[in-house]
Motif scaffolding. Structure first.
Motif, PDB file in Angstrom:
ATOM      1  N   SER A 118       6.196   7.804  -8.583  1.00 55.26           N
ATOM      2  CA  SER A 118       6.912   8.565  -8.101  1.00 55.26           C
ATOM      3  C   SER A 118       6.675   9.957  -8.494  1.00 55.26           C
ATOM      4  CB  SER A 118       8.340   8.237  -7.999  1.00 55.26           C
ATOM      5  OG  SER A 118       8.812   7.970  -9.297  1.00 55.26           O
ATOM      6  N   ILE A 119       6.405   9.665  -9.737  1.00 54.54           N
ATOM      7  CA  ILE A 119       6.008  11.042 -10.675  1.00 54.54           C
ATOM      8  C   ILE A 119       4.633  11.923 -10.302  1.00 54.54           C
ATOM      9  CG2 ILE A 119       5.324  11.899 -13.037  1.00 54.54           C
ATOM     10  CD1 ILE A 119       7.222   9.922 -14.224  1.00 54.54           C
ATOM     11  N   ALA A 120       3.794  10.906  -9.818  1.00 55.04           N
ATOM     12  CA  ALA A 120       2.594  11.346  -9.274  1.00 55.04           C
ATOM     13  C   ALA A 120       2.498  12.036  -7.858  1.00 55.04           C
ATOM     14  CB  ALA A 120       1.331  10.586  -9.653  1.00 55.04           C
ATOM     15  N   PHE A 121       3.368  11.390  -7.079  1.00 52.03           N
ATOM     16  CA  PHE A 121       3.621  11.657  -5.774  1.00 52.03           C
ATOM     17  C   PHE A 121       3.799  13.151  -5.326  1.00 52.03           C
ATOM     18  CE2 PHE A 121       5.522  11.623  -1.573  1.00 52.03           C
ATOM     19  CZ  PHE A 121       4.500  10.991  -0.651  1.00 52.03           C
ATOM     20  N   PRO A 122       4.503  14.047  -5.797  1.00 53.76           N
ATOM     21  CA  PRO A 122       4.528  15.398  -5.608  1.00 53.76           C
ATOM     22  C   PRO A 122       3.108  16.175  -5.788  1.00 53.76           C
ATOM     23  CG  PRO A 122       6.440  14.621  -6.687  1.00 53.76           C
ATOM     24  CD  PRO A 122       5.603  13.629  -7.011  1.00 53.76           C
ATOM     25  N   LEU A 123       2.244  15.785  -6.688  1.00 51.79           N
ATOM     26  CA  LEU A 123       1.299  16.451  -7.204  1.00 51.79           C
ATOM     27  C   LEU A 123       0.228  16.145  -5.947  1.00 51.79           C
ATOM     28  CD1 LEU A 123      -0.805  17.693  -9.161  1.00 51.79           C
ATOM     29  CD2 LEU A 123      -1.206  15.516 -10.174  1.00 51.79           C
ATOM     30  N   TYR A 124       0.034  14.720  -5.420  1.00 54.07           N
ATOM     31  CA  TYR A 124      -0.679  14.225  -4.353  1.00 54.07           C
ATOM     32  C   TYR A 124      -0.533  15.180  -3.118  1.00 54.07           C
ATOM     33  CZ  TYR A 124      -3.329  10.954  -7.163  1.00 54.07           C
ATOM     34  OH  TYR A 124      -4.059  10.405  -8.137  1.00 54.07           O
ATOM     35  N   VAL A 125       1.119  15.165  -2.812  1.00 54.59           N
ATOM     36  CA  VAL A 125       1.464  15.985  -1.702  1.00 54.59           C
ATOM     37  C   VAL A 125       1.029  17.424  -1.957  1.00 54.59           C
ATOM     38  CG1 VAL A 125       3.559  16.693  -0.389  1.00 54.59           C
ATOM     39  CG2 VAL A 125       3.435  14.463  -1.435  1.00 54.59           C
ATOM     40  N   GLY A 126       1.161  18.053  -2.867  1.00 54.22           N
ATOM     41  CA  GLY A 126       0.633  19.341  -3.097  1.00 54.22           C
ATOM     42  C   GLY A 126      -0.789  19.244  -2.755  1.00 54.22           C
ATOM     43  N   LEU A 127      -1.765  18.413  -3.158  1.00 55.14           N
ATOM     44  CA  LEU A 127      -3.110  18.625  -2.786  1.00 55.14           C
ATOM     45  C   LEU A 127      -3.442  18.274  -1.476  1.00 55.14           C
ATOM     46  CD1 LEU A 127      -4.444  16.015  -5.631  1.00 55.14           C
ATOM     47  CD2 LEU A 127      -4.882  18.409  -5.472  1.00 55.14           C
ATOM     48  N   GLU A 128      -2.353  17.455  -0.662  1.00 51.35           N
ATOM     49  CA  GLU A 128      -2.689  17.505   0.849  1.00 51.35           C
ATOM     50  C   GLU A 128      -2.385  18.625   1.578  1.00 51.35           C
ATOM     51  OE1 GLU A 128      -0.975  13.743   2.103  1.00 51.35           O
ATOM     52  OE2 GLU A 128      -1.844  12.297   0.702  1.00 51.35           O
ATOM     53  N   VAL A 129      -1.233  19.193   1.131  1.00 49.53           N
ATOM     54  CA  VAL A 129      -0.887  20.533   1.929  1.00 49.53           C
ATOM     55  C   VAL A 129      -1.576  21.738   1.283  1.00 49.53           C
ATOM     56  CG1 VAL A 129       1.392  19.402   2.357  1.00 49.53           C
ATOM     57  CG2 VAL A 129       1.402  20.862   0.381  1.00 49.53           C
TER      58      VAL A 129
END
Length: 571
Positions: A118-129
């Motif tokens: 869950s800690i890494a997920f916002p980072l990956y979402v930022g990469l995707e958007v």
């Protein structure tokens, strides 16, 4: 102690550009067509490289839809000037989000998390958007935040409690007795930092925990301090390691302090607490990413590269921690956490004279397959037998390691007894060989005052195994084992020592009673001996027998004939 994480150079806007003019391509890749962007028709195209897209072309096109390779710095230097300006750490991070990476490492905090966390997920979402500013690796909304975190509750006190002369003497004891076996500290650097710590230049709190662990272990194996001062050191280190404001940032120093604590707890505490302590160490190794020492890992600095060259001290710390966890879990019958076998078997150069750490690691590595054998099958039995042979054949040159080798062999023997192996398939002679070598080692350690955790336990477990074997050779060795156990118990004279001796004697009496029943049954079958006299009936067997080297003189008949008779004890 050095930090194992070094920042790798990332692409920057200063990367040289070729300044070439883009030519219109005949076919655009699918990501560029969907986003209506200009494509250079290459594979991977520069646009996909810059934004981290999966570059692919329609089936039948000249470019087959395969995954793009990870661009190297050399290839990135050929990017057009516009893309080179985009090659910031964040854009490089976008390029390096391939699914083959095991997780994300944040070097500044020595923190590792898996890609699915869950800690890494916002980072990956930022990469995707395609966020212009990526979220940091942070525990966003982990809790409600209605309470503040408590401040650090411990202070530097060790230099106030112990004078430098006493500290220096204990460090010398640790260097001579413990460091040769558990050689994970850089003792030269440690000594230099201790001098600063005791002379007006306080080090960090994690170092204070290390210093407390070193002094406590040295006192335990040498008796330089009274028990109250020794326990103060243990509790002071525990207070530091469990303080939430300190433990929130895991580090190599914390792992080292936990290893020292685990060794002390193994020598003085309960098996469950010891196992939990080693599990904490293994979790810290995972938290710092040391369990992926040979893998590719995504770093928040924007790099996907093999782990930086790690120092000898770092690998040894991971080795010693892993060995300690496996040994304690294996002897206690508890689960063993996932370990990196490559780290465990790393061949490192000797760091000091008399370095015995590689011998300990080789012993533990030999039993590692047995620790994961869960099914009773012919393959499992073969694997266990092979491990036993490896352990027996490993040459060791320290009394503690002789005891440890016997411990591991006895653990394998116990594992064989619960598999589908037939008793005659168990190589009792191999177990007796390593057990016999451990008996004089236990005597020497006790005579030297080196109270390692297994000076009683190994001898006691060996005596139990000899009784379970129930053969003529095991009964012959049992006399020596019990004699050694009595020597150790008389020297230490503790409750746990006397309890072990009493239990061993009780088991020996039960074995003797079992044999007596067998003899009586045989006598009823064959009848009285023609040479027997009534004198034997006038001397009944004593009920309370003590097993000792002079056991055969306590009876009016020859015990050798009884020991030679083999009766299998019930499991």
């Amino acid at each position: 102690m050095q930090n194992q994480y070094s920042r790798q150079p990332s692409l920057s806007a200063s990367s040289p550009a070729l300044g070439t003019v883009r030519q219109r391509s005949r076919q655009a890749c699918l990501p560029c067509r969907r986003r209506k962007r200009k494509c250079d028709g290459k594979f991977p195209c520069n646009m996909c490289q810059g934004y981290g897209y999966e570059c692919e072309y329609e089936s039948g096109a000249s470019k087959s839809p395969t995954k793009r390779p990870i661009p190297s710095e050399e290839s990135s230097s050929r990017l057009p000037e516009k893309l080179a300006r985009l090659a910031s750490p964040q854009s490089t991070l976008r390029q390096n989000t391939d699914s083959s990476t095991p997780g994300i490492l944040e070097p500044s905090k020595a923190r590792y998390v898996g890609r699915y966390s869950s800690i890494a997920f916002p980072l990956y979402v930022g990469l995707e958007v395609q966020a212009t500013k990526l979220p940091r690796l942070h525990s966003f909304a982990y809790h409600s935040g209605i309470r503040k975190e408590p401040p650090c509750a411990v202070t530097h006190q060790i230099s106030e409690k112990f004078p430098w002369d006493t500290t220096r003497g204990l460090i010398e004891v640790y260097t001579a007795t413990i460091h040769p076996i558990f050689g994970f500290l850089d003792m030269d650097k440690f000594y230099a930092r201790c001098e600063k710590h005791w002379h007006g230049q306080p080090q960090d709190m994690a170092f204070e925990a290390i210093a407390s662990g070193v002094l406590a272990l040295a006192s335990l194996l040498n008796g330089n301090l009274n028990q109250d001062m020794e326990i103060w050191l243990v509790l002071h280190a525990k207070e530091i390691l469990e303080d939430c404001s300190i433990s929130r940032f895991p580090s190599l120093e914390q792992i080292a302090a936990w290893i020292l604590r685990a060794i002390y707890v193994r020598c003085t505490g309960r098996p469950h607490v010891t196992w939990l302590t080693t599990c904490t160490i293994m979790h810290l190794i995972e938290a710092t990413g040391l369990h992926h020492t040979s893998d590719f890992m995504l770093q928040t600095t924007g790099n996907l590269a093999p782990r930086p060259e790690v120092s000898n001290t770092i690998i040894r710390t991971a080795q010693v921690a892993t060995c300690l966890h496996i040994v304690i879990a294996f002897e206690y019958g508890r689960s063993i956490m996932t370990v990196n076998r490559q780290t465990l078997e790393s061949n490192l150069q000797s760091t000091h004279e008399g370095d015995l750490t590689p011998q300990m690691c080789s012993l533990v590595a030999a039993v590692l397959p047995v620790t994961h054998a869960t099914r009773d099958s012919a393959d499992t039995t073969e694997e266990i037998l092979s491990a036993l042979e490896k352990v027996v054949n490993i040459s060791v040159s320290h009394d503690f390691l002789l005891l440890l080798r016997a411990d591991l062999a006895l653990g394998i023997y116990r594992r064989l007894r619960v598999t589908d192996s037939k008793p005659q398939q168990i190589p009792n002679d191999r177990v007796i060989t390593v057990g016999a070598a451990a008996l004089p080692a236990a005597r020497r350690l006790v005579s030297q005052g080196r109270v390692w955790w297994n000076i009683i336990g190994t001898v006691f477990q060996f005596a139990c195994a000899l009784l379970a074997m129930d053969t003529s050779s095991s009964c012959d060795m049992l006399v020596k084992a019990m004699d050694t156990l009595e020597f150790v118990v008389d020297s230490l004279d503790t409750h746990l020592a006397r309890e072990a001796l009493s239990t061993a004697r009780q088991l020996a009496r039960a074995a003797l009673d079992n044999k007596r029943k067998g003899v009586e049954a045989l006598e009823r079958v064959v009848g009285p001996s023609p040479n027997s006299t009534g004198a034997q009936k006038e001397h009944p067997l004593p009920q309370d027998l003590s097993l000792s080297p002079t056991l055969d003189h306590q009876f009016p008949f020859d015990l050798d004939s009884l020991w030679a008779m083999e009766f299998q004890l019930p499991l």
